[in-house]
Design a protein around this motif. Structure first.
Motif, mmCIF file in Angstrom:
data_model
loop_
_atom_site.group_PDB
_atom_site.id
_atom_site.type_symbol
_atom_site.label_atom_id
_atom_site.label_comp_id
_atom_site.label_asym_id
_atom_site.label_seq_id
_atom_site.Cartn_x
_atom_site.Cartn_y
_atom_site.Cartn_z
ATOM 1 N N MET A 8 0.831 -1.251 -0.178
ATOM 2 C CA MET A 8 -0.231 0.266 -0.587
ATOM 3 C C MET A 8 0.659 1.641 0.008
ATOM 4 N N GLN A 9 0.018 2.168 -0.322
ATOM 5 C CA GLN A 9 1.203 3.846 -0.668
ATOM 6 C C GLN A 9 0.374 4.325 0.552
ATOM 7 N N THR A 10 1.591 5.375 1.130
ATOM 8 C CA THR A 10 1.290 5.999 1.800
ATOM 9 C C THR A 10 0.888 8.155 1.119
ATOM 10 N N PHE A 11 -0.648 8.591 1.274
ATOM 11 C CA PHE A 11 -0.565 9.397 0.679
ATOM 12 C C PHE A 11 -1.120 10.771 1.634
ATOM 13 N N SER A 12 0.219 10.562 2.647
ATOM 14 C CA SER A 12 -0.054 11.131 3.308
ATOM 15 C C SER A 12 0.313 13.107 2.902
ATOM 16 N N ALA A 13 -0.316 13.887 3.416
ATOM 17 C CA ALA A 13 0.280 15.265 2.970
ATOM 18 C C ALA A 13 1.291 15.691 3.434
ATOM 19 N N HIS A 14 1.788 14.932 4.751
ATOM 20 C CA HIS A 14 2.487 15.461 5.755
ATOM 21 C C HIS A 14 4.186 14.297 5.809
ATOM 22 N N GLY A 15 4.116 13.559 4.895
ATOM 23 C CA GLY A 15 5.090 12.579 4.685
ATOM 24 C C GLY A 15 5.042 11.322 5.650
ATOM 25 N N SER A 16 5.052 10.785 6.421
ATOM 26 C CA SER A 16 5.008 9.452 6.773
ATOM 27 C C SER A 16 3.299 9.553 8.074
ATOM 28 N N ALA A 17 2.351 8.755 7.410
ATOM 29 C CA ALA A 17 1.083 8.758 7.499
ATOM 30 C C ALA A 17 1.059 8.643 9.221
ATOM 31 N N ASN A 18 2.397 8.258 9.440
ATOM 32 C CA ASN A 18 1.440 7.746 11.669
ATOM 33 C C ASN A 18 2.672 8.508 12.378
ATOM 34 N N SER A 19 2.741 10.236 11.590
ATOM 35 C CA SER A 19 3.411 10.826 12.383
ATOM 36 C C SER A 19 2.744 10.938 13.825
ATOM 37 N N ARG A 20 3.875 11.651 14.945
ATOM 38 C CA ARG A 20 2.765 11.740 16.695
ATOM 39 C C ARG A 20 1.930 12.965 16.207
ATOM 40 N N SER A 21 1.934 13.727 15.274
ATOM 41 C CA SER A 21 1.269 15.483 15.532
ATOM 42 C C SER A 21 0.195 14.957 14.942
ATOM 43 N N ASP A 22 0.077 14.624 13.811
ATOM 44 C CA ASP A 22 -0.920 13.851 12.839
ATOM 45 C C ASP A 22 -1.678 13.105 13.125
ATOM 46 N N LEU A 23 -1.259 11.789 13.612
ATOM 47 C CA LEU A 23 -1.909 10.702 13.734
ATOM 48 C C LEU A 23 -2.679 10.937 14.968
ATOM 49 N N THR A 24 -2.540 11.518 16.483
ATOM 50 C CA THR A 24 -2.892 12.142 17.452
ATOM 51 C C THR A 24 -3.873 12.760 17.375
ATOM 52 N N ALA A 25 -5.445 12.461 17.378
ATOM 53 C CA ALA A 25 -6.286 13.149 17.993
ATOM 54 C C ALA A 25 -7.519 12.000 17.692
ATOM 55 N N THR A 26 -8.781 13.260 18.509
ATOM 56 C CA THR A 26 -10.085 12.279 17.911
ATOM 57 C C THR A 26 -10.315 12.578 17.292
ATOM 58 N N TRP A 27 -10.880 10.622 16.424
ATOM 59 C CA TRP A 27 -11.447 11.068 15.300
ATOM 60 C C TRP A 27 -12.997 10.393 14.933
ATOM 61 N N LYS A 28 -13.577 10.919 14.302
ATOM 62 C CA LYS A 28 -14.781 10.682 14.300
ATOM 63 C C LYS A 28 -15.657 10.409 12.903
ATOM 64 N N LEU A 29 -16.278 9.235 13.090
ATOM 65 C CA LEU A 29 -16.763 8.451 11.541
ATOM 66 C C LEU A 29 -17.743 8.841 11.001
ATOM 67 N N ALA A 30 -16.916 8.598 9.479
ATOM 68 C CA ALA A 30 -17.869 9.306 8.435
ATOM 69 C C ALA A 30 -18.547 8.092 7.312
ATOM 70 N N TRP A 31 -17.592 7.389 7.907
ATOM 71 C CA TRP A 31 -18.511 5.367 6.816
ATOM 72 C C TRP A 31 -16.885 4.583 7.166
ATOM 73 N N THR A 32 -17.587 3.431 7.335
ATOM 74 C CA THR A 32 -17.113 1.926 7.590
ATOM 75 C C THR A 32 -17.776 0.525 7.228
ATOM 76 N N THR A 33 -16.831 -0.536 6.696
ATOM 77 C CA THR A 33 -17.557 -1.742 6.236
ATOM 78 C C THR A 33 -17.389 -2.502 7.626
ATOM 79 N N GLU A 34 -16.573 -2.073 8.677
ATOM 80 C CA GLU A 34 -16.265 -3.039 10.022
ATOM 81 C C GLU A 34 -18.081 -3.774 10.706
ATOM 82 N N LYS A 35 -17.862 -4.654 10.647
ATOM 83 C CA LYS A 35 -19.160 -5.359 11.028
ATOM 84 C C LYS A 35 -19.699 -5.370 12.065
ATOM 85 N N GLU A 36 -18.676 -5.096 12.909
ATOM 86 C CA GLU A 36 -19.016 -4.930 14.579
ATOM 87 C C GLU A 36 -19.860 -3.641 15.270
ATOM 88 N N THR A 37 -18.673 -2.617 14.626
ATOM 89 C CA THR A 37 -20.164 -1.413 14.093
ATOM 90 C C THR A 37 -21.114 -0.725 14.121
#
Length: 142
Positions: free
Chosen positions: A1-30
């Motif tokens: 898979m390719q990272t499409f981050s606007a900031h380089g690493s998709a998992n940088s601490r400052s970018d990934l750290t947040a409260t994220w609100k779900l917009a859409w999912t395929t996750e069956k339990e949810t």
């Protein structure tokens, strides 16, 4: 898979750290809980994923207004530019008149495949997709 981050690493601490609100999912339990919350005498509303990379924590939350929630606590470990491992450590079902502790089980990973200032897209170990919108800094729902 390719990272499409606007900031380089998709998992940088400052970018990934947040409260994220779900917009859409395929996750069956949810999707199951969202559809069947009435079984618990409530209705489901917003779904969040709270990521705090610095504190190695992940919270998955389905809210039941006005003050209930299903909250799954996990430890978190960033292991690459895209991959993040998690291991469930606790779960609670907060209902209007009681709170139930649920034994956690499971571990896995997700890849952040897109991340910018507003949107995060992740694909997990089971092939499910999660699209979330940034909703502020990390906060606890317990």
């Amino acid at each position: 898979m390719q990272t499409f981050s606007a900031h380089g690493s998709a998992n940088s601490r400052s970018d990934l750290t947040a409260t994220w609100k779900l917009a859409w999912t395929t996750e069956k339990e949810t999707l199951f809980i969202l559809k069947n919350a009435k079984w618990f005498g409530t209705k489901a509303e917003d779904v969040f994923q709270v990521i705090d990379v610095e504190n190695n924590s992940l919270q998955n939350v389905i809210t039941f207004p006005p003050d209930g929630a299903f909250v799954v606590e996990s430890s978190l470990e960033v292991i690459g530019d895209q991959r993040t491992n998690f291991k469930f450590s606790g779960a609670k079902l907060k209902l209007p008149k009681r709170t139930l502790n649920i034994p956690p089980f499971g571990k896995g990973w997700f890849d952040t495949v897109y991340l910018d200032e507003t949107v995060r897209v992740a694909k997990d170990i089971r092939g499910d997709t999660l699209i979330t919108i940034r909703d502020g800094p990390p906060r606890s729902f317990l």
